[in-house]
Scaffold this motif. Structure first.
Motif, short mmCIF file in Angstrom:
data_model
loop_
_atom_site.label_atom_id
_atom_site.label_comp_id
_atom_site.label_asym_id
_atom_site.label_seq_id
_atom_site.Cartn_x
_atom_site.Cartn_y
_atom_site.Cartn_z
N ILE A 232 5.01 -0.77 29.21
CA ILE A 232 5.54 -2.12 29.41
C ILE A 232 4.63 -2.86 30.39
CG2 ILE A 232 7.50 -3.48 30.23
CD1 ILE A 232 9.26 -1.00 29.53
N PRO A 233 4.05 -4.01 29.99
CA PRO A 233 3.21 -4.77 30.91
C PRO A 233 4.04 -5.26 32.10
CG PRO A 233 3.02 -5.60 28.65
CD PRO A 233 4.17 -4.66 28.68
N VAL A 234 3.57 -4.97 33.31
CA VAL A 234 4.33 -5.31 34.51
C VAL A 234 3.46 -6.13 35.47
CG1 VAL A 234 5.79 -4.43 36.35
CG2 VAL A 234 5.44 -3.05 34.31
N SER A 235 4.06 -7.18 36.00
CA SER A 235 3.42 -7.92 37.08
C SER A 235 4.29 -7.79 38.32
CB SER A 235 3.25 -9.39 36.71
OG SER A 235 4.50 -10.05 36.65
N VAL A 236 3.74 -8.19 39.45
CA VAL A 236 4.52 -8.19 40.70
C VAL A 236 4.70 -9.63 41.15
CG1 VAL A 236 2.46 -7.91 42.15
CG2 VAL A 236 4.70 -7.26 43.03
N SER A 237 5.93 -9.96 41.51
CA SER A 237 6.24 -11.28 42.03
C SER A 237 6.37 -11.17 43.55
CB SER A 237 7.55 -11.80 41.42
OG SER A 237 7.95 -13.01 42.03
N VAL A 238 5.38 -11.70 44.26
CA VAL A 238 5.42 -11.68 45.72
C VAL A 238 6.14 -12.96 46.15
CG1 VAL A 238 4.07 -11.44 47.84
CG2 VAL A 238 3.21 -10.47 45.69
N ALA A 239 7.45 -12.87 46.19
CA ALA A 239 8.24 -14.08 46.38
C ALA A 239 9.56 -13.76 47.08
CB ALA A 239 8.52 -14.74 45.01
N PRO A 240 9.90 -14.61 48.06
CA PRO A 240 9.06 -15.67 48.59
C PRO A 240 8.16 -15.15 49.72
CG PRO A 240 11.18 -15.79 49.66
CD PRO A 240 11.25 -14.63 48.71
N ILE A 241 7.08 -15.86 49.95
CA ILE A 241 6.24 -15.57 51.11
C ILE A 241 6.82 -16.34 52.29
CG2 ILE A 241 3.96 -15.93 52.12
CD1 ILE A 241 2.78 -15.45 49.34
N ILE A 242 7.25 -15.61 53.33
CA ILE A 242 7.89 -16.21 54.50
C ILE A 242 6.92 -16.11 55.68
CG2 ILE A 242 9.86 -16.15 56.06
CD1 ILE A 242 11.41 -14.68 53.85
#
Length: 382
Positions: A232-242
């Motif tokens: 399964i193609p996976v990305s990472v969501s770096v959210a939110p940047i605080i």
């Protein structure tokens, strides 16, 4: 900005297992509320614990459409209202105001489950004029929050999408998505599914207060690995940047996600729409009082001097020198780590193999009567 607290009230205190520290009044509530310490409050965990209540909801529609130019999808589906993960930064918190509930503790403890989600989806996909577009599943509230383990509404929705060869993208911060690999992996093999895992911080201490009932950072990395190993193609969501809280970790988060198998990444700078703003500032005072003012000053630097700017061209990434610095750090790290492959993949999912549902449930009699015009409505009288 938050107004001054009454001297009769105790200082803001964190609640174990919850993100919000108060039940801030929603902006549409008619009757005002004011907290007052009458001396009868107990400080022990048992007294302060807030139980989660899940209420069945029979929704009228299930697909939400948007025309926002800064969002990579036009159609989304959310099986739940509210989210027990309790992420203090959640941009969906203000939606609880429409229900007459608080975007604070109510949002993460008084949930609504759209028990007819799969049924509505079948009817929608069966419409004569339906044109398949990739559906984003679990964007507003997490489709794999804890109650999904018992209710299984997300799995029911995925079963319909798999049956219809309909493209879907999932985003979650829960390891429960691994339960549905048997559905998602075959779809991914046909370029009809992809996933994104939100990873805000690698620090379990910060995660416990920021996202109290979501999977721990190490567990999310293991989920990325498990999904990737399943094809399964996976990305990472770096959210939110605080700023000054999770922002120093940008490069380390990307490296850890790449090592776990993520092939892409994207980010969002902290957004503070409506009631999220005072709720987040309460959280800062409870957990990071030493740097609360510094964090808010930097957020205002990113938002043209305001706490938040909803302009489509600015709301996701901010503006100014500090926004450019974050963008450069992120893009250079992605390039160095070879994580650009995922870019645009969500829009490239294949909808050409779509087929109508094999079975379509009949509409409820009342709805069918309304659709049939006055004659049908009159017949209902008999």
């Amino acid at each position: 900005m938050l107004g001054p607290r009454s001297p009769a009230l105790p200082p803001v205190l964190a609640r174990k297992g919850r993100g919000a520290v108060s039940n801030l009044q929603g902006r549409y509530e008619v009757n005002g509320r004011e907290a007052f310490d009458d001396g009868w409050e107990r400080d022990d965990d048992e007294a302060s614990a807030i139980k989660t209540i899940v209420t069945d909801e029979h929704a009228k529609t299930i697909l939400t459409r948007n025309a926002s130019p800064d969002i990579p999808f036009n159609v989304s589906l959310n099986p739940y209202r509210g989210c027990e993960h309790g992420c203090i930064y959640c941009f969906a918190r203000p939606t609880h105001s429409y229900l007459g509930l608080s975007p604070g503790l109510d949002f993460e403890s008084r949930l609504f489950a759209k028990v007819n989600a799969a049924e509505l989806l079948r009817r929608e996909l069966a419409r004569p004029g339906y044109v398949p577009e990739h559906i984003a599943l679990g964007v507003n509230t997490d489709a794999y929050q804890p109650c999904e383990r018992e209710l299984g509404l997300t799995r029911q929705v995925l079963e319909v999408l798999k049956e219809c060869h309909h493209p879907v993208g999932l985003i979650t911060k829960s390891s429960l998505i691994e339960r549905d690999i048997d559905l998602i992996a075959p779809m991914a093999e046909k370029n009809q599914a992809c996933a994104a895992i939100t990873l805000t911080t690698l620090d379990p201490g910060i995660a416990r207060t920021l996202e109290p009932r979501a999977a721990a950072p190490a567990r999310r990395l293991r989920t990325i690995r498990t999904l990737a190993e399943s094809g399964i193609p996976v990305s990472v969501s770096v959210a939110p940047i605080i700023p000054f809280v999770t922002e120093p970790e940008i490069e380390r988060i990307l490296e850890a996600a790449r090592d776990a198998g993520a092939i892409g990444a994207h980010y969002v700078v902290l957004r503070l729409p409506h009631e999220v703003n005072p709720l987040f500032q309460e959280w800062l005072q409870a957990h990071f009082p030493d740097r609360a003012q510094r964090v808010m000053n930097r957020i205002r630097d990113l938002r043209g001097g305001k706490d938040y700017d909803s302009d489509f061209s600015k709301r996701m990434h901010g503006e100014g020198v500090w926004a450019d610095l974050i963008r450069q750090r992120f893009s250079k790290a992605v390039e160095r780590l070879g994580m650009g492959e995922f870019r645009g993949r969500f829009g490239r999912l294949d909808g050409a193999q779509f087929r109508k549902p094999l079975t379509v449930p009949a509409r409820p009699a009342a709805a069918a009567g309304r659709a049939g015009g006055n004659a049908a409505g009159q017949l209902d009288l008999f």
